[in-house]
Design an enzyme around this catalytic site. Structure first.
Site, PDB file in Angstrom:
ATOM      1  N   GLU A  74      75.026-136.174  -0.905  1.00 10.49           N
ATOM      2  CA  GLU A  74      74.469-136.365   0.441  1.00 10.49           C
ATOM      3  C   GLU A  74      73.194-135.554   0.654  1.00 10.49           C
ATOM      4  O   GLU A  74      72.247-136.026   1.289  1.00 10.49           O
ATOM      5  CB  GLU A  74      75.511-136.022   1.498  1.00 10.49           C
ATOM      6  CG  GLU A  74      76.620-137.066   1.638  1.00 10.49           C
ATOM      7  CD  GLU A  74      77.628-137.040   0.507  1.00 10.49           C
ATOM      8  OE1 GLU A  74      77.623-136.061  -0.261  1.00 10.49           O
ATOM      9  OE2 GLU A  74      78.406-137.995   0.383  1.00 10.49           O
ATOM     10  N   HIS A 121      87.681-138.336   7.773  1.00  9.58           N
ATOM     11  CA  HIS A 121      87.270-139.724   7.994  1.00  9.58           C
ATOM     12  C   HIS A 121      87.282-140.098   9.477  1.00  9.58           C
ATOM     13  O   HIS A 121      87.199-141.265   9.807  1.00  9.58           O
ATOM     14  CB  HIS A 121      88.187-140.691   7.239  1.00  9.58           C
ATOM     15  CG  HIS A 121      88.029-140.649   5.748  1.00  9.58           C
ATOM     16  ND1 HIS A 121      88.474-139.607   4.980  1.00  9.58           N
ATOM     17  CD2 HIS A 121      87.477-141.523   4.879  1.00  9.58           C
ATOM     18  CE1 HIS A 121      88.208-139.852   3.699  1.00  9.58           C
ATOM     19  NE2 HIS A 121      87.601-141.006   3.615  1.00  9.58           N
TER      20      HIS A 121
HETATM   21  C1  LIG Z   1      80.971-135.588   0.087  1.00 11.24           C
HETATM   22  C2  LIG Z   1      81.617-136.924  -0.010  1.00 11.24           C
HETATM   23  N1  LIG Z   1      80.865-138.032  -0.017  1.00 11.24           N
HETATM   24  C3  LIG Z   1      81.439-139.251  -0.073  1.00 11.24           C
HETATM   25  C4  LIG Z   1      82.787-139.380  -0.129  1.00 11.24           C
HETATM   26  C5  LIG Z   1      83.420-140.767  -0.166  1.00 11.24           C
HETATM   27  N2  LIG Z   1      83.995-141.013  -1.489  1.00 11.24           N
HETATM   28  C6  LIG Z   1      85.307-140.797  -1.732  1.00 11.24           C
HETATM   29  S1  LIG Z   1      85.680-141.016  -3.328  1.00 11.24           S
HETATM   30  C7  LIG Z   1      84.099-141.443  -3.742  1.00 11.24           C
HETATM   31  C8  LIG Z   1      83.758-141.757  -5.164  1.00 11.24           C
HETATM   32  C9  LIG Z   1      84.106-140.629  -6.068  1.00 11.24           C
HETATM   33  O1  LIG Z   1      83.862-140.949  -7.384  1.00 11.24           O
HETATM   34  P1  LIG Z   1      84.181-139.964  -8.568  1.00 11.24           P
HETATM   35  O2  LIG Z   1      83.690-138.592  -8.245  1.00 11.24           O
HETATM   36  O3  LIG Z   1      83.700-140.572  -9.822  1.00 11.24           O
HETATM   37  O4  LIG Z   1      85.764-139.839  -8.590  1.00 11.24           O
HETATM   38  P2  LIG Z   1      86.855-140.996  -8.696  1.00 11.24           P
HETATM   39  O5  LIG Z   1      87.271-141.311  -7.288  1.00 11.24           O
HETATM   40  O6  LIG Z   1      86.260-142.147  -9.409  1.00 11.24           O
HETATM   41  O7  LIG Z   1      87.997-140.388  -9.443  1.00 11.24           O
HETATM   42  C10 LIG Z   1      83.306-141.414  -2.606  1.00 11.24           C
HETATM   43  C11 LIG Z   1      81.875-141.760  -2.582  1.00 11.24           C
HETATM   44  C12 LIG Z   1      83.549-138.201  -0.122  1.00 11.24           C
HETATM   45  N3  LIG Z   1      84.892-138.236  -0.192  1.00 11.24           N
HETATM   46  N4  LIG Z   1      82.949-136.988  -0.076  1.00 11.24           N
END
Ligand SMILES: Cc1ncc(C[n+]2csc(CCOP(=O)(O)OP(=O)(O)O)c2C)c(N)n1
Lengths: 326, 387
Positions: free
Chosen positions: A61, A130
């Site tokens: 972000e 959320h």
């Molecule tokens: C700071 C933040 N930005 C956005 C989100 C929304 N979000 C939740 S999971 C995710 C993707 C995460 O991907 P990754 O780090 O590869 O982990 P995975 O869920 O694939 O295990 C996003 C964008 C969040 N939880 N926290």
């Protein structure tokens, strides 16, 4: 042409039109491209405008907002999407220390025509982070403008106006309204100016002041009060910074009573500011102190009891009753 | 965008990092192939007893059942959302079983298999996703932190906690019951966050006893790994000043062996390691996601052939290390777990409304107490039928 649309669809149409009107408008954020955003607000836009204008960003972000600062310096009009309210804080430093101050520090030489879109508020049964209502944190920051729409028609016009604005605008979208109701949208109409509030239901006995997700609740409360013979006027603030107090003050001068309601915590929330201004400006018209109804001063609770946290129609009406008890 | 080459700024990226490999490339540490063949590795090879192997199998089968059951519960409206781990069982069980009791884990929101290894009641995981609490286990009791939803935030906590262990003299004493390390989980998407990169800097600067365990499941919701990194993730570690290793995340033996070695290194006082578990998210990101909008079904099919459970099962059977009775017993246990979760989930009590005022502060304020009492009184006005 008139069309019945949801808030989600209206925002999508507004973004599309802004991108058509000005090729400097860029969309950036996590999952905004192929997926169309987790709420699908940017659905189909990457397909039509390409990956250079609808940019899937790395998952960062501070990076999203910080690079948008540079793009804005370069004459672009970035519209960034923060996926959920609770995830804006990694970018908070960029927003309050950089975005908000660059025009000021550069003595007007550098503009920051940026829109930061944030789906906000609760009531969707989500896990933590959320359902937050961070509006006061941004409204408390000079240099930022903060607006929030409560219905599809405003969503369509306000997003375009925010993009056209040369100041940075934090654009708060009430996520629980995205798919809640449809409204008739006439894309040839002349909208109200962006930084204005509006009376959305006339009444004579008390003024209910609200914005974003709570406008619907306020309207319901007014309907319920009407069946008991009480006429409530409802004001949708629409703009939180700058605050447009004129319709509010006019209304309170007529009704003599005011109740401000929002989802955010009451302590130091928008309601405090509105109440203070009403008190300053219409003290002698008031029949009762200005009352506030908001979320409690606790972290947003587990979703199974969010109904207790969020102000509902009964809590609003209870405050109206208290106002009449004075 | 064109890659730089022959422009005086250095070699082509492909020359340095090799061609992109959809199978993880030759650097992938593997001890058990997708076909169930035991292979050996010069650095990380270990001998596994039949009992250990059966244990891994059981852990993975039960973790998968937990995941499948929770997904179904979400579909039936019993959970608000569920973050699935389908395909990531080996990465999590390998890492989880490599821990010693005194080690401490900082999870994301998807570490159901690691939680299992730490003895967390699976129903407690469901509580968060059902919305009855924000995580009900005691992080210190099981040395397993609360789930963290804000991406990457926990990596800094992990490093700070590890620095605390250092200061407490629980690192490098040579006493296996005392020396401790921290295991920090995150995803490939998270590797882009400032917090994660800052945690790397702190860990390196203070030589903190931490293992960064990244499950590179190829996707951050709709965004492929290419959106987060132009180079294999494990190679980033070098730039921060500590080793990085890429392990086959679908091979429970390899993830166990590599994590064990990295944790030992940390406990011995030799500082951080980055482990990239190369795996694939076979399910959706969460139950609200629709991967058909961005992912090729061909890829899913290809990764199904690398299923982490199937290869252990093949190996166990082929080498006569299991009999039908064992496999049936595990299957029965999984059914029981499923039934327990189904019933237990529905029976999880909603929190009392006034509990929202609890624990906001260690010392309750008068202001908040007044709000609570006011709300209690307000609720009472509804008794007798109005609400
Ligand atoms: C700071 C933040 N930005 C956005 C989100 C929304 N979000 C939740 S999971 C995710 C993707 C995460 O991907 P990754 O780090 O590869 O982990 P995975 O869920 O694939 O295990 C996003 C964008 C969040 N939880 N926290």
């Amino acid at each position: 042409m008139s069309q019945r649309v949801t808030l989600a669809k209206a925002l999508n149409m507004g973004l599309r039109r802004a991108m058509e009107d000005d090729d400097k408008v860029l969309l950036m954020g996590e999952d905004v491209g192929k997926l169309g955003g987790v709420f699908r607000i940017t659905d189909g836009l990457q397909k039509d405008f390409g990956e250079d204008r609808v940019i899937d960003s790395p998952l960062a972000e501070s990076g999203i907002v910080g690079t948008a600062v540079g793009l804005a310096m370069r004459g672009y009009r970035p519209v960034v999407e923060i996926q959920f309210d609770g995830f804006v804080y990694p970018a908070y430093d960029q927003i309050v220390c950089q975005v908000a101050k660059i025009h000021y520090r550069s003595r007007g030489r550098v503009k920051m025509p940026m829109v930061i879109r944030i789906p906000y508020g609760g009531g969707i049964g989500a896990v933590e982070h959320h359902s937050e209502s961070p509006e006061a944190q941004f409204a408390h920051t000079p240099g930022l403008k903060v607006v929030t729409c409560s219905n599809p028609v405003d969503g369509y016009w306000m997003i375009q106006q925010a993009i056209a604005c040369d100041d940075p605008v934090v654009f708060l979208e009430p996520k629980r309204q995205y798919h809640a109701d449809k409204a008739d949208l006439d894309d040839q109409a002349t909208p109200d100016p962006l930084f204005t509030s509006r009376i959305v239901r006339p009444g004579t006995d008390a003024t209910l002041i609200s914005y974003g997700p709570m406008v619907k609740t306020a309207m319901k409360a007014a309907e319920a009060a009407a069946t008991e013979g009480r006429s409530l006027e409802v004001v949708d603030l629409r703009t939180l910074s700058p605050l447009d107090m004129t319709p509010v003050l006019d209304s309170v001068r007529r009704t003599g009573r005011a109740v401000v309601t929002h989802e955010a915590h009451v302590n130091l929330g928008m309601g405090a500011e509105v109440a203070a201004r009403i008190t300053e400006e219409c003290f002698y018209s008031l029949e009762a102190p200005v009352l506030r109804v908001g979320g409690f001063d606790t972290p947003y609770p587990a979703s199974r009891i969010e109904e207790d946290f969020l102000p509902d129609l009964d809590r609003v009406l209870d405050a109206v009753d208290r106002s009449f008890d004075f | 965008m064109a890659q730089q080459s022959g422009d005086g700024f250095g070699p082509d990226l492909a020359d340095v990092f090799g061609p992109a490999h959809s199978d993880g490339g030759p650097e992938l540490v593997q001890l058990l192939t997708p076909e169930g063949e035991r292979v050996h590795h010069p650095e990380f090879d270990l001998d596994f007893s039949a009992e250990e192997l059966r244990g891994f199998y059981r852990d993975m089968v039960l973790t998968r059942r937990l995941d499948v059951e929770a997904t179904a519960l979400q579909r039936h409206g019993e959970l608000g959302i569920w973050a699935q781990l389908l395909g990531q069982e080996a990465a999590q069980i390998g890492a989880g079983r490599a821990l010693r009791p005194q080690d401490h884990v900082f999870p994301t929101y998807r570490e159901h298999g690691v939680a299992w290894c730490r003895g967390i009641d699976p129903l407690q995981l469901l509580g968060l996703f059902r919305g009855v609490d924000h995580g009900s286990w005691d992080p210190e009791e099981r040395h397993f932190g609360l789930y963290t939803i804000v991406i990457g935030a926990q990596c800094l906590h992990a490093v700070g906690y590890a620095m605390g262990m250092q200061r407490d003299g629980d690192v490098g004493t040579g006493d296996p019951d005392r020396d401790a390390a921290v295991l920090a989980h995150f995803g490939d998407g998270a590797s882009s966050q400032g917090d994660v990169n800052e945690s790397f800097i702190f860990a390196a600067s203070y030589n903190a006893p931490v293992v960064f365990f990244c499950q590179n499941n190829q996707w951050a919701i709709s965004e492929p790994i290419e959106r987060q990194s132009r180079i294999p993730l494990y190679q980033r570690a070098l730039g921060f000043g500590f080793p990085g290793i890429r392990v086959d995340g679908n091979d429970v033996l390899a993830t166990y062996a590599v994590t064990r070695a990295a944790l030992q290194r940390a406990r011995d006082g030799q500082g951080p390691t980055f482990v990239e578990a190369y795996t694939y998210r076979m399910g959706a990101h969460t139950t609200t996601d629709d991967p058909t909008r961005y992912r090729l079904s061909d890829d899913v099919e290809r990764w199904k052939l690398r299923d982490p459970i199937a290869r252990v099962e093949v190996y166990l059977k082929r080498n006569g290390l299991v009999d039908e009775a064992f496999l049936e017993a595990v299957a029965d246990e999984a059914d029981q777990l499923g039934a327990t979760l189904r019933e237990g989930c529905k029976a999880l009590p909603d929190p009392a409304p006034l509990s929202m005022f609890d624990h906001v502060y260690a010392e309750m304020t008068e202001e908040l107490a007044a709000q609570r009492d006011g709300y209690a009184a307000y609720r009472e006005t509804f008794e007798g039928g109005v609400a």
